[in-house]
Every structure is written in structure tokens, then in C-alpha cells.
Design a protein around this motif. Sequence first.
Motif, PDB file in Angstrom:
ATOM      1  N   TRP A   1      -9.596   3.630   5.493  1.00 29.82           N
ATOM      2  CA  TRP A   1      -8.790   4.772   5.932  1.00 29.82           C
ATOM      3  C   TRP A   1      -8.948   4.885   7.448  1.00 29.82           C
ATOM      4  O   TRP A   1     -10.079   4.895   7.957  1.00 29.82           O
ATOM      5  CB  TRP A   1      -9.247   6.077   5.278  1.00 29.82           C
TER       6      TRP A   1
ATOM      7  N   SER B   1      -6.689   2.606  -6.850  1.00 23.80           N
ATOM      8  CA  SER B   1      -6.571   3.735  -5.932  1.00 23.80           C
ATOM      9  C   SER B   1      -7.782   3.851  -5.019  1.00 23.80           C
ATOM     10  O   SER B   1      -8.889   3.385  -5.345  1.00 23.80           O
ATOM     11  CB  SER B   1      -6.396   5.042  -6.706  1.00 23.80           C
TER      12      SER B   1
ATOM     13  N   CYS C   1      -3.956   4.667   5.043  1.00 21.94           N
ATOM     14  CA  CYS C   1      -4.737   3.812   4.163  1.00 21.94           C
ATOM     15  C   CYS C   1      -4.382   2.361   4.471  1.00 21.94           C
ATOM     16  O   CYS C   1      -3.234   2.057   4.826  1.00 21.94           O
ATOM     17  CB  CYS C   1      -4.368   4.146   2.716  1.00 21.94           C
TER      18      CYS C   1
ATOM     19  N   TYR D   1      -2.718   0.632  -4.120  1.00 21.70           N
ATOM     20  CA  TYR D   1      -2.378  -0.697  -3.630  1.00 21.70           C
ATOM     21  C   TYR D   1      -1.932  -1.533  -4.811  1.00 21.70           C
ATOM     22  O   TYR D   1      -2.206  -1.213  -5.968  1.00 21.70           O
ATOM     23  CB  TYR D   1      -3.577  -1.332  -2.909  1.00 21.70           C
TER      24      TYR D   1
ATOM     25  N   GLY E   1      -0.486   1.546   4.635  1.00 24.29           N
ATOM     26  CA  GLY E   1       0.459   2.418   3.964  1.00 24.29           C
ATOM     27  C   GLY E   1       1.312   3.140   4.996  1.00 24.29           C
ATOM     28  O   GLY E   1       1.115   2.982   6.204  1.00 24.29           O
TER      29      GLY E   1
ATOM     30  N   CYS F   1      -3.831   7.125  -2.190  1.00 25.45           N
ATOM     31  CA  CYS F   1      -3.541   5.773  -1.723  1.00 25.45           C
ATOM     32  C   CYS F   1      -3.622   4.839  -2.919  1.00 25.45           C
ATOM     33  O   CYS F   1      -4.628   4.817  -3.630  1.00 25.45           O
ATOM     34  CB  CYS F   1      -4.551   5.337  -0.662  1.00 25.45           C
TER      35      CYS F   1
ATOM     36  N   THR G   1       0.193   9.587   6.158  1.00 23.88           N
ATOM     37  CA  THR G   1       0.380  10.981   5.742  1.00 23.88           C
ATOM     38  C   THR G   1       0.071  11.865   6.934  1.00 23.88           C
ATOM     39  O   THR G   1      -1.030  11.791   7.489  1.00 23.88           O
ATOM     40  CB  THR G   1      -0.546  11.364   4.582  1.00 23.88           C
TER      41      THR G   1
ATOM     42  N   VAL H   1       0.859  -1.168   0.000  1.00 24.91           N
ATOM     43  CA  VAL H   1       0.000   0.000   0.000  1.00 24.91           C
ATOM     44  C   VAL H   1       0.901   1.226   0.000  1.00 24.91           C
ATOM     45  O   VAL H   1       1.798   1.326   0.842  1.00 24.91           O
ATOM     46  CB  VAL H   1      -0.916   0.004   1.241  1.00 24.91           C
ATOM     47  N   SER H   2       0.665   2.139  -0.918  1.00 26.70           N
ATOM     48  CA  SER H   2       1.507   3.327  -1.048  1.00 26.70           C
ATOM     49  C   SER H   2       0.706   4.589  -0.807  1.00 26.70           C
ATOM     50  O   SER H   2      -0.366   4.766  -1.377  1.00 26.70           O
ATOM     51  CB  SER H   2       2.111   3.400  -2.455  1.00 26.70           C
ATOM     52  N   GLN H   3       1.250   5.438   0.043  1.00 25.52           N
ATOM     53  CA  GLN H   3       0.693   6.765   0.238  1.00 25.52           C
ATOM     54  C   GLN H   3       1.781   7.742  -0.197  1.00 25.52           C
ATOM     55  O   GLN H   3       2.851   7.780   0.387  1.00 25.52           O
ATOM     56  CB  GLN H   3       0.315   6.980   1.702  1.00 25.52           C
TER      57      GLN H   3
ATOM     58  N   ASN I   1      -8.471   7.144  -2.895  1.00 25.81           N
ATOM     59  CA  ASN I   1      -8.055   8.448  -2.385  1.00 25.81           C
ATOM     60  C   ASN I   1      -9.066   9.027  -1.410  1.00 25.81           C
ATOM     61  O   ASN I   1     -10.275   8.900  -1.598  1.00 25.81           O
ATOM     62  CB  ASN I   1      -7.835   9.423  -3.543  1.00 25.81           C
TER      63      ASN I   1
END
Lengths: 113, 114
Positions: free
Chosen positions: B35, B73, B91, B25, B105, B23, B108, B4-6, B75
Motif C-alpha cells: 500500500w 484481498s 494498492c 488482485y 490499483g 484491494c 482511493t 489490481v482492483s480498488q 485490505n
Amino acid sequence: GAGVSQSPSNKVTEKGKDVELRCDPISGHTALYWYRQSLGQGLEFLIYFQGNSAPDKSGLPSDRFSAERTGGSVSTLTIQRTQQEDSAVYLCASSLWANTEAFFGQGTRLTVV
Amino acid sequence: AQSVSQHNHHVILSEAASLELGCNYSYGGTVNLFWYVQYPGQHLQLLLKYFSGDPLVKGIKGFEAEFIKSKFSFNLRKPSVQWSDTAEYFCAVTRGAAGNKLTFGGGTRVLVKP
């Protein structure tokens, strides 16, 4: 209790000592997770218990880390021969089933000196 | 491996500004998306979740998120932030109908200036 309870809330230990962290999940929750949150880092997955299935231990960083869940309820995370890099907040969470909302405890702040 | 990338690590904005946190994945199958928010000094709590159905999900405190399957995504958005939205947002994803571990993730950090 109404929520996930973790103890102790703070633990300071000397390098090389063993520590045990406890998690009391919400009653009836079948899934239990342990995560580690280091300063400025995200949540690092450690281990996941789901019902009577074999736990997913894929996140444990070394063989110094182990966890058990007795009777499908209380869980203990054990760190042997602690190192300074083990210092972090250890979070426990539980959910009714996999894929349902996870409820988090307040965490145990571990400091290894 | 599931990830998972933020993309935004820190966001600073003024009150009444709009917020959007990205966000993404990596898993191509069925996913369940979440979230979570961590207010200063508090434990993580759920903001919203998506399992199926309407891809636009509304959560607590005026937050919403949109699942775009083609973009992998999920978001998070809020049209007008308040100082009290200062927090760290995470996320998270589980995979498959049966579910498995909840993967987060990197988070943030959002600072809303009054």
C-alpha cells in the motif's frame, strides 16, 4: 542524491513536438519504473527495467513512446510527436531489487498545448 | 493479465472514524503486496508491505493491512483517522518470488473532515 530525481519538474510543449523526460534513480537500485498519472486516474504502468534484463515495455501506449536506461542508471522517457492526450504527470520510481520498496520521484508534469 | 482492483474511488469520513479500503488482485500464484500513499502535493510513499509470514501487517502512522489469500484481498485499515490522513491510497502488487513490474490499483481518494 538521496532520492529519485526527475527533470524537468514541469514541461509545456506544443502538439507535435518531441519531449525527453529524465530520471535519476537512487544509486545502486537495479529496478526502475515509469508510470503515468492522469488527472483523476490511477497509476498507469509504462515500462520496467530490471538489471540487464530486457525491459518490460508492455505498458507503452503507442510507438511514439520509448525509454532507455543507460549504464543501469539514468533513464530517459521520450515521447515523439506529442498529442494533447499525453498531458499527465510522468512518475519514475526505483527499487533495490524487484519486490522491494519502490521509491518515487516527484514527477514531471507534461502539458501539451 | 495481472490486475489490481480498488473498489472505493472516493471515501469521505470524519476524524476518529474507522477506515477500511478494499484491494483485490487477480493473480493466483505468489504475490507481494503493497500500500502506497500520496499526500496532497507530495510524492508516493510506502505505507506497508507484505511478502510472507503473518498475514496481518502493520505499517506507519497506525495503518495495518490483512492479507487473505482465499479472497485474493489485501485490505487497508486504520481504527481512528486524523485530518492528516487525507490523501490518495494505492494498492500495488508484484508477482512471484523473483518479482516483476509493480502493478497499481486505481487509487482511493480519502477525505477526512475535521
